[in-house]
Structure formats: C-alpha cells, structure tokens
Design a protein around this motif. Structure first.
Motif, short mmCIF file in Angstrom:
data_model
loop_
_atom_site.label_atom_id
_atom_site.label_comp_id
_atom_site.label_asym_id
_atom_site.label_seq_id
_atom_site.Cartn_x
_atom_site.Cartn_y
_atom_site.Cartn_z
N PHE B 31 3.31 8.63 3.99
CA PHE B 31 4.72 8.97 4.07
C PHE B 31 4.93 10.42 3.63
O PHE B 31 5.68 10.71 2.71
CB PHE B 31 5.52 8.01 3.18
CG PHE B 31 6.77 7.53 3.83
CD1 PHE B 31 6.72 6.56 4.81
CD2 PHE B 31 8.00 8.06 3.48
CE1 PHE B 31 7.86 6.12 5.43
CE2 PHE B 31 9.15 7.63 4.10
CZ PHE B 31 9.09 6.65 5.07
N ASN B 32 4.25 11.33 4.32
CA ASN B 32 4.40 12.75 4.01
C ASN B 32 4.02 13.02 2.55
O ASN B 32 4.66 13.81 1.87
CB ASN B 32 5.86 13.17 4.29
CG ASN B 32 6.03 14.66 4.36
OD1 ASN B 32 5.06 15.38 4.62
ND2 ASN B 32 7.23 15.14 4.09
N SER B 33 2.97 12.31 2.08
CA SER B 33 2.46 12.44 0.71
C SER B 33 3.48 12.09 -0.36
O SER B 33 3.38 12.53 -1.49
CB SER B 33 1.95 13.86 0.43
OG SER B 33 0.87 14.13 1.27
N GLU B 34 4.50 11.27 0.00
CA GLU B 34 5.51 10.92 -0.99
C GLU B 34 5.28 9.54 -1.59
O GLU B 34 5.93 9.16 -2.56
CB GLU B 34 6.91 10.96 -0.37
CG GLU B 34 7.42 12.37 -0.16
CD GLU B 34 8.69 12.39 0.64
OE1 GLU B 34 9.51 11.47 0.48
OE2 GLU B 34 8.85 13.32 1.44
N MET B 35 4.40 8.75 -0.96
CA MET B 35 4.18 7.40 -1.47
C MET B 35 2.67 7.14 -1.55
O MET B 35 1.90 7.73 -0.80
CB MET B 35 4.79 6.35 -0.53
CG MET B 35 6.29 6.44 -0.39
SD MET B 35 6.90 5.09 0.65
CE MET B 35 8.61 5.59 0.87
N TYR B 36 2.32 6.24 -2.46
CA TYR B 36 0.92 5.87 -2.60
C TYR B 36 0.74 4.45 -2.06
O TYR B 36 1.47 3.54 -2.45
CB TYR B 36 0.51 5.94 -4.07
CG TYR B 36 -0.97 5.82 -4.27
CD1 TYR B 36 -1.83 6.87 -3.92
CD2 TYR B 36 -1.53 4.66 -4.78
CE1 TYR B 36 -3.19 6.76 -4.08
CE2 TYR B 36 -2.90 4.54 -4.96
CZ TYR B 36 -3.73 5.60 -4.61
OH TYR B 36 -5.08 5.48 -4.78
N LEU B 37 -0.20 4.31 -1.14
CA LEU B 37 -0.47 3.00 -0.54
C LEU B 37 -1.82 2.49 -1.04
O LEU B 37 -2.80 3.23 -1.05
CB LEU B 37 -0.52 3.12 0.99
CG LEU B 37 -1.03 1.90 1.76
CD1 LEU B 37 -0.03 0.74 1.67
CD2 LEU B 37 -1.30 2.25 3.22
N SER B 38 -1.83 1.23 -1.46
CA SER B 38 -3.09 0.64 -1.90
C SER B 38 -3.18 -0.76 -1.29
O SER B 38 -2.24 -1.55 -1.37
CB SER B 38 -3.09 0.62 -3.43
OG SER B 38 -3.93 -0.38 -3.90
N VAL B 39 -4.30 -1.04 -0.64
CA VAL B 39 -4.47 -2.32 0.05
C VAL B 39 -5.79 -2.96 -0.38
O VAL B 39 -6.83 -2.32 -0.30
CB VAL B 39 -4.48 -2.13 1.59
CG1 VAL B 39 -4.71 -3.45 2.30
CG2 VAL B 39 -3.19 -1.48 2.07
N SER B 40 -5.73 -4.19 -0.87
CA SER B 40 -6.95 -4.99 -1.10
C SER B 40 -6.92 -6.10 -0.07
O SER B 40 -5.97 -6.89 -0.03
CB SER B 40 -6.95 -5.61 -2.50
OG SER B 40 -7.10 -4.60 -3.45
N TYR B 41 -7.95 -6.17 0.75
CA TYR B 41 -7.91 -7.01 1.95
C TYR B 41 -9.11 -7.94 1.98
O TYR B 41 -10.25 -7.50 1.87
CB TYR B 41 -7.92 -6.07 3.15
CG TYR B 41 -7.70 -6.70 4.50
CD1 TYR B 41 -6.47 -6.56 5.13
CD2 TYR B 41 -8.72 -7.37 5.18
CE1 TYR B 41 -6.25 -7.10 6.39
CE2 TYR B 41 -8.50 -7.91 6.43
CZ TYR B 41 -7.27 -7.77 7.04
OH TYR B 41 -7.07 -8.29 8.30
N TYR B 42 -8.84 -9.22 2.14
CA TYR B 42 -9.92 -10.21 2.23
C TYR B 42 -9.79 -10.90 3.57
O TYR B 42 -8.79 -11.56 3.84
CB TYR B 42 -9.77 -11.22 1.09
CG TYR B 42 -10.89 -12.22 0.98
CD1 TYR B 42 -11.96 -12.00 0.12
CD2 TYR B 42 -10.88 -13.39 1.74
CE1 TYR B 42 -12.98 -12.91 0.00
CE2 TYR B 42 -11.91 -14.30 1.63
CZ TYR B 42 -12.96 -14.06 0.77
OH TYR B 42 -13.98 -14.96 0.66
N GLY B 43 -10.81 -10.74 4.42
CA GLY B 43 -10.75 -11.36 5.74
C GLY B 43 -11.31 -10.43 6.78
O GLY B 43 -11.80 -9.34 6.47
#
Lengths: 131, 381
Positions: B31-43
C-alpha cells in the motif's frame, strides 16, 4: 523373499563401513543441534530483525546495538527498543516503545524494518500494537 | 543400521516440528509502503496465493489511497465543490459499504473526518516529532467540523449510480473522504477469501493491525484455537510495552484493536495534561476523551483507551473498534452485543467491558487486565 533369508542377508553383510560411521556421527551431531535449537527456542527468547526480506536473529539476553536499514536498534537487559531512525515520523523510536515479551514487535514502515521477539509461549496474534 | 538411523532421526525430527511446521511465512510493506502485510499460510498454492494478495492490494491502493495523488479518492478530495467524478464500480461498492458501516454505527465511524485530524495534527500519516504545544482554538474546530460528516444537511457530497455509471460529486469545498481507516478491514476480508479459494486450510493474515484467521491454528498435527494477545494501552510499572491480556479463539474471525494510545501527543492545558490522538468524535470535533465545556478542553475520565473487536464478518472489525472508542464503553459494548460481535474494551478509569465469552490465558505476561473492574455483557445466541 522370506524373512529368514532377509535376516540371513543382514547377518552376512559386512560390519559398519567407515562411511557408515561418518554418517552416524553426522546424524548424531545434527540431532543434538536440533535438540539444542529447540531448547533455546523455548526459554531463551530471541530478537528477529527483518529488513527488506532478510532476517537476522540475536539473543534477547544480550547487549548490543545494531544498525539496520537506517534504524539503530538497542538490545539491552532483555528488552529491545529503537534508539534512532532516519524516518520522518519516528513512531517506532524511543524508550517508551521498548518491548520485552515474546510476540511483541516494533515496525518501522518507512525503513521497512521489523523487530520481533520470538519465543515459546508467544501468542499467535498480537493486536493493538502501535503501527 | 536402519534402526540406528531411526533412533537418531526421530529426536531430530521432533526437534524440528516446532510450533509452525508447515506454515509458509510472507511479509512486506504494501500500500505505497504505508502498511505492513504479514501472512502465515498452511496449505497448497502458498506462493500463488500471496502473489494474488499483493496484486489485490495494489489495485485497492490505486482506488482509495488518499496519500497517492493519482488515486480516484485523491482527485475527489483535491477538487472544488461542484465537481463530479466518474468512479470505478469497485470504488462505488467500497464507498457504499463504508457508508453503510457508518450508518450502522450512527455516525460514530465516519470516513469524512480527515480535515479534523489535520487540524488536531493527528493525521494518519506521520505525527512528526514536532507535536503542537497547544490545542486548536475551538472556534476553528467548529469551523472545520462544519465541512465534515456523511449525513449533513445539506449534503457535502453525493454518490450515485445511473445506467452503470458511478458518480461522486462534491458539494462543499474542503470536504474529504478518507477510506484508509476502512480499507484495511475490507482488504483483509478480500485476502482471507483469496487464501480460502487458493487452498489454505489455515492462515493468519495481518494488514496494518487488522487480522483475519482462516481456519484453526494447525500445530503438532492437530487443529487448535489461535492465541491472541492484546497490547496494553498503558506502559507497565517498569515502563515497558506489554500485553494487557491474552485469550484463545477458534478460527474463522476478523480482529482489530483501536485505541487512544496510538498516534497521540500530550499537551498541558489549564485542566491538566490532555491527550490528542487520531480517533476523532465527529459530533464534538475533538479526539475521543477530550470534551469542550465551559470554554475549556477537559478530559473524559471514562473514555475508552483500547477497544478490541472480534467479528465474523469481514470489513467491520476495525470500523467497529473505532466506533466503540467514539461511543464510549457502555454504549459501545451494547452496540457490539447487538451486532453479533465480541469485544474487550478498556477505559481510562480502569473498567474492562467484556462482550461475549472469552477464554483468557493465564500467565504473568497476560495478567494486567486483572487490575481493571470487569463488566460482562452476554451475547444472545
């Protein structure tokens, strides 16, 4: 092949070769390594610093100052804080943002630096941390 | 030999199968370096799912980011009154949904307050080190408040649809729309849909503090509830940031926390030290917890310091959490109860309002909530 011939075959095979012994030693060392790793993860919390996708890990119970991507990070007495940052908003900076529990993190968005305390018993999710 | 190898390998493997075996972890600024996204994904399809998520976010950013001058919202905000802008169907839907949530909260959640945030220097971008020494004059607050609000009469704007054309029209100079407070919740809902469609059996998606838990947590070959820690709105006695409590929660939820302890500054006034922060009450024009009475700003001792909302519907957790801060603890708790959400609300005068059942976790690190007087609200099943 019956069981008896299979057993006979094993009995007939030569005793451990040198390669087998080397393999065995390597495996034992690996096993101990993993066990130790597991033990450390449980009680000794670590500090994980991620910058532009690269992660480095340090013991929480250590004293050091790190310079990562424009952010000066201090690990001291079992706590972590950001001493200074080249970013504009300084939201992450200061002793009043110091963290010390597994699961807590400090994010410096403009510098793409994330500091996280890892350790046993940390919640899966932490909500409400300053962004 | 085989047996020996087994004995050596088994402990090695159990050492490895720790907490998050099988999860693939991704994180980045978005988001234009305004938000931090973190995803832990199983599958299955982890990488493909993550790629789909980031491209979804890039599309949303183009539509709604008011800090990107090329977004449709920025163009609307910069335009003078009388301007009509044709907008994308998608933006129309997002705006309609945000306005719908605002209606539901009776205006406590409001996407038109950014001029007030600017006046109070609590804009969503940067509270630079140079916090103001004094609060704005209240006549100024009233002047700016007059150009905010979604239901003002006459209306400050209109959003219309006719024959497949979607139009946003501005009727008041200076009126602005700010979807950044809503889009996190909306986006997390979209990202959790992507995870489910791509084949995640368990996933944790965090975007700028808004969380979606897809399925249960999967550890040591068993599905388990997620553990959730809530940040303490106050420093602990030794001055550290800590958890105020933690609880277990079965998967399939959306989670967000709003509070007056983020993006704030303190100022000395004649009625003591007051805290200005980013959550504005559209009715008073002031940050929640500050009232203007008898010619002076005063603190509301019962103000909400932290509101955590657990919702089953995407897109509402963050908006509801903000609305609860504006409504106050009792009305906020009743609102959550009546709208099928759970929540934990902390106030400045040390009350803890709990809506729905929670399985709190024991432990010294999660014990601060015991310093509060607890009030429970039952959710009708």
């Amino acid at each position: 092949m019956t069981d008896i011939t299979a057993i006979q075959k094993i009995k007939d095979s030569p005793p451990l070769k040198r390669a087998d012994i080397v393999l065995l030693i390597v495996l034992v060392l690996l096993a101990f390594g993993f066990l130790l790793f597991g033990v450390f993860q449980k009680d000794g919390d670590t500090v994980e610093v991620t910058h532009d996708g690269k992660t480095s890990t340090y013991a929480l119970m250590s004293n050091r100052t790190l310079a990562v991507g424009g952010v000066s990070i201090v690990i001291e007495g079992g706590a972590v804080y950001v001493k200074s940052s080249t970013c504009g908003d300084k939201r992450c900076t200061g002793l009043n943002r110091a963290i010390r529990s597994a699961g807590q993190s400090i994010v410096c968005l403009p510098n793409n630096v994330v500091i996280k305390i890892k350790g046993g018993g940390a919640p899966d999710v932490v909500t409400g941390q300053p962004d | 030999m085989t047996l020996v190898m087994l004995f050596v390998f088994l402990p090695a493997l159990t050492g490895l199968v720790g907490c998050y075996a099988g999860y693939t972890n991704f994180s980045d600024t978005v988001f234009n370096s305004e938000m931090y996204l973190s995803v832990s994904y199983y599958g299955k399809n982890a990488q493909a799912a993550y790629n789909a998520m980031t491209s979804e976010l890039a599309q949303l950013e183009k539509l709604v980011n008011r800090h990107n001058e090329n977004s449709a919202i920025s163009k609307f905000n910069a335009a003078p009154k009388g301007t009509s802008i044709d907008i994308d169907k998608r933006l129309y839907e997002i705006l309609s949904a945000a306005i719908g949530v605002s209606d539901k909260t009776d205006g406590a959640f409001d996407i038109s307050l950014s001029p007030l945030n600017a006046l109070w220097h609590t804009d969503s971008i940067g509270l630079a080190g140079d916090a103001p020494m004094s609060f704005p004059d209240y006549t100024e607050v009233e002047r700016v408040r007059a150009i905010t609000g979604l239901t003002a009469s006459p209306a400050h704007f209109s959003l219309t649809e006719a024959d497949g054309t979607y139009t946003l029209t501005k009727h008041t100079d200076g009126f602005e729309l700010d979807l950044n407070g809503y889009i996190k919740g909306y986006a997390v809902g979209r990202l959790s849909d992507i995870a489910s469609i791509k084949g995640a059996t368990s996933a944790l998606i965090e975007l700028a503090g808004e969380v979606a838990a897809v399925g249960d947590s999967y550890r040591d070959n068993a599905a388990r509830p997620w553990s959730v820690g809530i940040d303490n709105p106050d420093r602990d006695t030794e001055g550290f940031s800590s958890f105020i409590c933690a609880f277990k929660q079965a998967g399939g939820f959306y989670l967000a926390t709003s509070g007056s302890y983020r993006r704030y500054y303190d100022t000395d006034t004649e009625s003591g030290t007051l805290r200005a922060h980013h959550i504005i009450d559209g009715r008073s024009g002031c940050p929640t917890g500050i009232a203007y009475e008898d010619g002076a700003y005063r603190a509301d001792g019962s103000a909400v310091t932290s509101a955590t909302v657990l919702a089953l519907d995407a897109g509402v957790a963050d908006a509801y959490a903000t609305a609860v801060c504006v409504m106050g603890a009792v009305r906020g708790a009743e609102f959550l109860r009546d709208n099928g959400a759970k929540g934990i609300i902390f106030t400045a005068n040390k009350e803890m309002h709990v809506v729905g059942e929670f399985e709190f976790m024991d432990g010294k690190a999660y014990d601060h909530y015991r310093e509060y007087t607890r009030i429970d609200y039952e959710v009708a099943v």
